[in-house]
Design a protein around this motif. Structure first.
Motif, mmCIF file in Angstrom:
data_model
loop_
_atom_site.group_PDB
_atom_site.id
_atom_site.type_symbol
_atom_site.label_atom_id
_atom_site.label_comp_id
_atom_site.label_asym_id
_atom_site.label_seq_id
_atom_site.Cartn_x
_atom_site.Cartn_y
_atom_site.Cartn_z
ATOM 1 N N ASP A 31 0.846 -1.189 0.000
ATOM 2 C CA ASP A 31 0.000 0.000 0.000
ATOM 3 C C ASP A 31 0.886 1.244 0.000
ATOM 4 O O ASP A 31 1.463 1.611 1.022
ATOM 5 N N ASN A 32 1.011 1.882 -1.152
ATOM 6 C CA ASN A 32 1.879 3.059 -1.276
ATOM 7 C C ASN A 32 1.399 4.229 -0.434
ATOM 8 O O ASN A 32 2.203 5.042 0.030
ATOM 9 N N ASN A 33 0.091 4.321 -0.227
ATOM 10 C CA ASN A 33 -0.454 5.444 0.538
ATOM 11 C C ASN A 33 -0.016 5.403 2.001
ATOM 12 O O ASN A 33 0.147 6.454 2.643
ATOM 13 N N HIS A 34 0.143 4.195 2.531
ATOM 14 C CA HIS A 34 0.513 4.056 3.939
ATOM 15 C C HIS A 34 1.922 3.490 4.123
ATOM 16 O O HIS A 34 2.373 3.308 5.243
ATOM 17 N N SER A 35 2.559 3.183 2.996
ATOM 18 C CA SER A 35 3.907 2.591 3.038
ATOM 19 C C SER A 35 3.938 1.339 3.907
ATOM 20 O O SER A 35 4.871 1.130 4.694
ATOM 21 N N LYS A 36 2.905 0.518 3.749
ATOM 22 C CA LYS A 36 2.828 -0.736 4.501
ATOM 23 C C LYS A 36 2.305 -1.842 3.583
ATOM 24 O O LYS A 36 1.761 -1.585 2.512
ATOM 25 N N TRP A 37 2.501 -3.074 4.030
ATOM 26 C CA TRP A 37 1.995 -4.232 3.300
ATOM 27 C C TRP A 37 0.567 -4.521 3.757
ATOM 28 O O TRP A 37 0.265 -4.428 4.942
ATOM 29 N N GLY B 259 -17.688 -12.443 -3.026
ATOM 30 C CA GLY B 259 -17.561 -11.196 -3.758
ATOM 31 C C GLY B 259 -17.414 -9.970 -2.874
ATOM 32 O O GLY B 259 -17.328 -8.847 -3.369
ATOM 33 N N LYS B 260 -17.344 -10.166 -1.547
ATOM 34 C CA LYS B 260 -17.192 -9.041 -0.624
ATOM 35 C C LYS B 260 -15.916 -9.206 0.203
ATOM 36 O O LYS B 260 -15.614 -10.308 0.673
ATOM 37 N N ARG B 261 -15.192 -8.108 0.380
ATOM 38 C CA ARG B 261 -13.983 -8.147 1.196
ATOM 39 C C ARG B 261 -14.391 -8.254 2.671
ATOM 40 O O ARG B 261 -15.070 -7.374 3.198
ATOM 41 N N VAL B 262 -13.974 -9.329 3.329
ATOM 42 C CA VAL B 262 -14.392 -9.573 4.706
ATOM 43 C C VAL B 262 -13.289 -9.289 5.719
ATOM 44 O O VAL B 262 -13.561 -9.184 6.923
ATOM 45 N N GLU B 263 -12.043 -9.182 5.249
ATOM 46 C CA GLU B 263 -10.950 -8.874 6.161
ATOM 47 C C GLU B 263 -9.853 -8.143 5.393
ATOM 48 O O GLU B 263 -9.515 -8.525 4.269
ATOM 49 N N ASP B 264 -9.319 -7.097 5.992
ATOM 50 C CA ASP B 264 -8.307 -6.262 5.337
ATOM 51 C C ASP B 264 -7.416 -5.667 6.425
ATOM 52 O O ASP B 264 -7.876 -4.862 7.236
ATOM 53 N N ARG B 265 -6.135 -6.060 6.446
ATOM 54 C CA ARG B 265 -5.232 -5.619 7.512
ATOM 55 C C ARG B 265 -3.895 -5.162 6.916
ATOM 56 O O ARG B 265 -3.522 -5.596 5.823
ATOM 57 N N VAL B 266 -3.188 -4.272 7.652
ATOM 58 C CA VAL B 266 -1.894 -3.779 7.188
ATOM 59 C C VAL B 266 -0.778 -4.240 8.129
ATOM 60 O O VAL B 266 -1.005 -4.454 9.323
ATOM 61 N N PHE B 267 0.442 -4.402 7.539
ATOM 62 C CA PHE B 267 1.590 -4.904 8.296
ATOM 63 C C PHE B 267 2.848 -4.143 7.885
ATOM 64 O O PHE B 267 2.922 -3.574 6.787
ATOM 65 N N LYS B 268 3.848 -4.197 8.735
ATOM 66 C CA LYS B 268 5.101 -3.526 8.451
ATOM 67 C C LYS B 268 5.918 -4.273 7.405
ATOM 68 O O LYS B 268 6.642 -3.661 6.610
ATOM 69 N N THR B 269 5.835 -5.612 7.410
ATOM 70 C CA THR B 269 6.659 -6.402 6.504
ATOM 71 C C THR B 269 5.808 -7.281 5.587
ATOM 72 O O THR B 269 4.662 -7.636 5.914
#
Length: 226
Positions: free
Chosen positions: A180-186, A194-204
């Motif tokens: 994710d370029n906007n947050h500089s995270k993975w 057809g629906k996104r049920v989980e979405d999380r960000v990580f450092k690596t």
């Protein structure tokens, strides 16, 4: 009731040619019943539109010899409960149009008898197409379209488990994991039905890949990630 008897009651007589007796006409060209009959013949023919050809002709769905002519179909319709609010329905969706496999039902009944209700056995478990779509977390048309194009179910499952295409923004090489370029995270995410049920960000990236793997096991019951 013969066709002539039906015409005497409901139809009309056409003027005969010289020296010949009157001939009867059903007088129903252009009516709803005639359009149902004509549409039935068109969509089961080899010259049908591509989406109908794979759904009917390629699957061996035909119109019986008796109904190749409109007269027998017309008589069957009026002696089997036809009403203008009803639609023709095949009792067994894997068989063709014939008096012993057709009935007149409300439209909502017919919808319940479509491909989403077909039952498919896979690895000892039997589910409807709709249930398999939910089980694998794919869009409701994903499996049905491939079945209509001649795929066997094992091929469809293999394609689900080993997708060949990735999101254009994916830099990880793993479906559901991207930077994710906007947050500089993975970011790791997963969709079900057809629906996104989980979405999380990580450092690596490693953390995001592990999270995606856990999501697949949680929601799908299997994982594509080694």
């Amino acid at each position: 009731m013969t066709f002539e008897e039906f015409c005497i009651k409901n139809g009309k007589k056409e003027k005969p040619l010289s020296g010949k007796s009157y001939r009867y006409s059903h007088g129903m060209a252009g009516t709803r019943l005639y359009k149902i009959w004509a549409g039935m013949k068109i969509r089961t023919s080899e010259k049908a539109q591509p989406h109908n050809k794979v759904a009917y002709f390629d699957r061996g769905i035909t119109v019986c010899d008796e109904w190749k002519e409109f007269k027998p179909f017309l008589l069957w319709a009026y002696t089997s409960g036809y009403e203008k609010e009803l639609t023709i329905d095949r009792i067994d969706v894997n068989k063709g149009y014939s008096p012993d496999n057709c009935r007149w039902v409300p439209l909502e009944w017919q919808n319940n008898n479509k491909q989403s209700s077909w039952k498919i056995k896979y690895q000892g478990d039997t589910k409807t197409v709709g249930e398999w779509e939910h089980f694998f977390g794919v869009h409701r048309e994903y499996i049905r379209k491939r079945l209509n194009h001649g795929w066997i179910f094992d091929e469809i499952v293999e394609n689900i488990k080993n997708p060949t295409t990735l999101n254009k923004n994916n830099k990880s090489g793993i479906k559901g994991v991207l930077f994710d370029n906007n947050h500089s995270k993975w970011r790791a995410y997963i969709s079900v039905g057809g629906k996104r049920v989980e979405d999380r960000v990580f450092k690596t990236k490693e953390e995001a890949v592990m999270a995606r793997k856990q999501m697949e096991l949680k929601y799908w019951g299997y994982t594509n990630i080694e």
